[in-house]
Scaffold this active site. Structure first.
Site, mmCIF file in Angstrom:
data_model
loop_
_atom_site.group_PDB
_atom_site.id
_atom_site.type_symbol
_atom_site.label_atom_id
_atom_site.label_comp_id
_atom_site.label_asym_id
_atom_site.label_seq_id
_atom_site.Cartn_x
_atom_site.Cartn_y
_atom_site.Cartn_z
ATOM 1 N N LYS A 295 2.744 0.196 -6.975
ATOM 2 C CA LYS A 295 1.822 1.216 -7.463
ATOM 3 C C LYS A 295 0.835 0.586 -8.430
ATOM 4 O O LYS A 295 1.203 -0.257 -9.253
ATOM 5 C CB LYS A 295 2.584 2.333 -8.172
ATOM 6 C CG LYS A 295 1.654 3.360 -8.819
ATOM 7 C CD LYS A 295 2.345 4.657 -9.117
ATOM 8 C CE LYS A 295 3.303 4.581 -10.277
ATOM 9 N NZ LYS A 295 3.899 5.901 -10.565
ATOM 10 N N ASP B 219 16.153 -6.053 -17.644
ATOM 11 C CA ASP B 219 14.861 -6.648 -17.320
ATOM 12 C C ASP B 219 15.059 -7.695 -16.228
ATOM 13 O O ASP B 219 15.792 -8.669 -16.423
ATOM 14 C CB ASP B 219 14.281 -7.284 -18.585
ATOM 15 C CG ASP B 219 12.856 -7.771 -18.418
ATOM 16 O OD1 ASP B 219 12.466 -8.124 -17.284
ATOM 17 O OD2 ASP B 219 12.119 -7.816 -19.421
ATOM 18 N N TRP C 281 12.836 6.736 -4.887
ATOM 19 C CA TRP C 281 12.507 5.741 -3.861
ATOM 20 C C TRP C 281 13.784 5.133 -3.283
ATOM 21 O O TRP C 281 13.888 4.919 -2.078
ATOM 22 C CB TRP C 281 11.588 4.669 -4.443
ATOM 23 C CG TRP C 281 10.146 5.078 -4.418
ATOM 24 C CD1 TRP C 281 9.651 6.355 -4.426
ATOM 25 C CD2 TRP C 281 9.014 4.211 -4.364
ATOM 26 N NE1 TRP C 281 8.290 6.334 -4.389
ATOM 27 C CE2 TRP C 281 7.867 5.032 -4.359
ATOM 28 C CE3 TRP C 281 8.864 2.835 -4.351
ATOM 29 C CZ2 TRP C 281 6.577 4.502 -4.318
ATOM 30 C CZ3 TRP C 281 7.576 2.307 -4.313
ATOM 31 C CH2 TRP C 281 6.446 3.129 -4.292
#
EC number: 2.1.1.166
Length: 220
Positions: free
Chosen positions: A173, A108, A62
């Protein structure tokens, strides 16, 4: 034996997949690039000068597509020439091979250290587009999988709320299942325009789908 047959069937389908062949031919790291490409062509998400954040970016297809879209010139080999009109930041807890002109932050994105690194790259700019191809490791237990999928969408929604421009967009998604309607409802609470997307590059047998939200209702 059944597992071996399944693996052989998957491998056969994968090798003969036209999107896999296209990705290999055009230098993309995964066929997922064509899912974003199709949605982008439909919704005109990626434009020159934008700040784009790619959540769960590894292996990077992407980010590759976004990079090529923002690259100077229109050649497919623009990655070798260098230079884009915009900023792309890719984040993942997993490592990722470098992509020219893409800032990669491993960690993260909820943690202060990673957020601080992100702020240094953004230099005070708000984000135009957040894209997320994050997916959990599915267990096959519907209730557990739905909770994991919803959790990742929640993380993307929270990130978007904190970093998007008022007229920005979020593409994530998700999967059709028991938690799908709740995810759509959360998008509607946060965005003025919400639309599902099912690109042709998604496998026919997959319940995978994408949700696009545009224009924050309550920008910060």
């Amino acid at each position: 034996m059944a597992k071996n047959r399944f693996n052989q069937h998957w491998l056969h389908d994968h090798i003969n997949d036209p999107y896999v062949k296209m990705a290999q031919r055009e230098g993309y790291r995964a066929r997922a690039a064509y899912k974003l490409k199709e949605i982008d062509e439909q919704d005109k998400l990626i434009r020159p000068g934008q700040v784009i954040v790619d959540l769960g970016a590894t292996p990077g297809s992407w980010s590759q597509y976004a990079r090529n879209k923002l690259a100077q010139g229109k050649k497919r080999d623009a990655e070798r020439e260098g230079g884009i009109d915009g900023t792309i930041v890719a984040l993942d807890i997993l490592p990722m091979e470098p992509i020219a002109d893409v800032h990669f932050l491993q960690g993260d994105f909820r943690e202060d250290d990673v957020l601080h690194q992100l702020e240094e790259v953004l230099e005070g700019r708000a984000v135009d587009l957040v894209i997320s191809d994050m997916a959990p490791n599915l267990s096959g237990v519907a209730s557990a999988d739905a909770a994991r999928i919803e959790h990742l969408c929640d993380l993307a929604l929270e990130f978007a709320q904190n970093h998007l421009k008022p007229d920005g967009a979020l593409l994530v998604k998700c999967f059709h299942g028991s938690g799908y309607s709740q995810i759509v409802e959360k998008f509607k609470q946060q965005f003025k325009v919400v639309a599902p997307r099912k690109p042709k590059a998604s496998r026919d047998k997959s319940s995978e789908t994408f949700i696009l939200g545009r224009q924050l209702k309550h920008p910060r």
